[in-house]
Design an enzyme around this catalytic site. Structure first.
Site: not given
Ligand code: GLU
Length: 486
Positions: A245-246
């Site tokens: 994810s980010k």
């Protein structure tokens, strides 16, 4: 081996690393075996489509150098390459299955299906359609979906390239929808029909699709078509083993470009997320990768995304660029910093110092930090304290004396002798003769000529800057030191 592979992005958002890695593996397999890499836009879920994202996907492929042999913009013998333009093909396949009794119409309302799901949840049963319409043979004149009549018992075997035979119990698989009420196909139908009609040989996709694969195997069987090879690649995880994810630094491909990663570094990095050439090789050019890529190099251990590794790789790629190429890639960042354009001749004055800058830059935007002062007009922006550095801390008069001595020595150098070795020996001798540390003497010169404490190596910088500008900037520094209250 004949290879036809497809990348089937849905235009629902910016392409991210997981997605593009699949495209990369497709492209590599096609290039390695002289096959075709096809881009097919999977836009049948119109409610999820996001305007403009198809172009972003194509731009990301282009930026990485993943050229396609068939697909949007270029067409090809198996087109169209946008699923929304292929609806009749899906309808025809679904109708054939209904006619042959292998699929059926279902008019269960969304409300009924929602109530069914709820009661299954409450009874802790697996969710799924209860096949109410399977034997009803409903006519086609009322709104309906088309469902595949899946086998009720036994197992469906998915022969996955990386896992071998994976067996799924049919009793746990419901009759999934092939054609929706609006006449659009589901992913399950569209991907099977297209993969068949486009003669796709290998379906490479993320392992999140493995659980859907038995549905696809049964759809192939119902349609009487041969299956492609299934290659479900492990999902990418962050160093903490969580789904990527980010927070792991994973962003859209466009953002990597904007942050100053080189496409060849990102390509090399992505290729190693699930594939390896051997135990040790990590730095490989696009050609080297595409000449050695094969499916046997893919592994099941999940691919770990480590942004630090990508940064290191990027720094390495920047260091290895030809100086002229490096300068051209850095130029836009420099131009943005100084607010004007720089032509090739002006840029090429930096060629001798480029390797020194390449040693220091990890991401392309940093290029501006190491070069802006070569092109700045007017006074540089720095504080007197920086000019004095540690050597002359709180002693502006001592700094002034030192700068004046440096100025005198530098002025005396013959213009033809304005070279790195002469500059170095002149300034080192000066420090020795004044009984001062080299660092004390050099800091004001560095800050005066570059406006910063961290810059490319001093003598190379002065050589590139030239005698006139060096003297002019040292004069300006001397004036500032003479007015210590600034
Ligand atoms: N459209 C699907 C996606 O966006 C493609 C999956 C596949 O490659 O079959 O993930």
């Amino acid at each position: 081996m004949s290879v036809r592979v497809r990348y089937g992005p849905s235009p629902t958002g910016e392409p991210h690393v997981g997605n593009i890695r699949t495209a990369l593996f497709d492209w590599l397999l096609a290039r390695r075996f002289g096959g075709q890499f096809i881009v097919r836009i999977e836009d049948t879920d119109q409610s999820r489509a996001v305007e403009g994202t198809e172009q972003l996907i194509l731009d990301a492929l282009t930026w990485l150098g993943l050229d396609w042999d068939e697909g949007p913009g270029i067409g090809g013998p198996y087109g169209p390459y946008r699923q929304s333009e292929r609806l009749p093909m899906y309808v025809e396949a679904a109708h054939r299955l209904v006619d042959e009794g292998k699929a059926y119409r279902c008019n269960c309302s969304p409300e009924r299906l929602a109530a069914l799901r709820k009661s299954q949840q409450q009874a802790k049963q697996p969710p799924g359609y209860d096949r109410r319409c399977r034997e009803l043979r409903l006519p086609g004149d009322e709104p309906h979906v088309v469902r595949l009549g899946m086998p009720l018992s036994g197992d469906t075997i998915v022969n996955d390239y990386l896992r071998g035979d994976v067996s799924f119990q049919n009793s746990l698989l419901d009759d999934h929808v092939l054609l929706k009420r609006d006449g659009f196909p589901t992913y399950h139908l569209a991907s099977v029909v297209d993969d068949h009609l486009m003669e796709i040989t290998h379906v490479i996709r993320g392992e999140e699709w493995l659980s859907s694969a038995p549905r696809h195997v049964q759809t192939y069987a119902a349609l009487g078509w041969d299956e492609p090879a299934w290659v479900h690649i492990p999902i990418i995880r962050g160093p903490d083993k969580g789904k990527l994810s980010k927070r792991h630094g994973a962003t859209s491909i466009r953002q990597y470009a904007e942050e100053g990663f080189l496409p060849e570094a990102l390509l090399n990095f992505l290729a190693l997320l699930g594939w390896s050439k051997d135990e040790t090789t990590t730095i490989m050019s696009r050609d080297e990768i595409s000449q050695s890529f094969d499916l046997d190099g893919l592994g099941l251990a999940s691919a770990m995304f480590d942004i630090e590794r990508l940064r290191e790789m990027n720094a390495r790629y920047i260091r290895d660029l030809e100086p002229g190429d490096f300068l051209r890639r850095g130029r836009p960042y420099l131009e943005a910093r100084i607010g004007r354009s720089i032509d090739d001749d002006a840029l090429d004055t930096l060629i001798p110092i480029a390797p020194d800058i390449q040693e220091r830059v990890k991401l392309l935007p940093e290029f501006a930090d190491y070069t802006d002062f070569f092109f700045s007009e007017g006074p540089l922006d720095y504080a007197n304290a920086e000019l004095m550095g540690r050597g002359y801390k709180n002693k502006p008069w001592a700094a002034l004396e030192s700068v004046e001595a440096s100025l005198a020595a530098l002025r005396e150098i013959e213009p033809s002798q304005w070279t790195t070795p002469v500059l170095e020996s002149t300034l080192r001798e000066l420090a020795t003769s004044r009984g001062e540390k080299a660092g004390a003497v050099f800091t004001p010169i560095r800050v005066a000529t570059t406006g910063k404490r961290i810059a490319p190596p001093l003598f190379e910088t002065l050589e590139t800057l030239g005698q006139e500008l060096t003297v002019e900037r040292l004069n300006a520094a001397a004036e500032r030191l003479a007015r210590p209250d600034d």
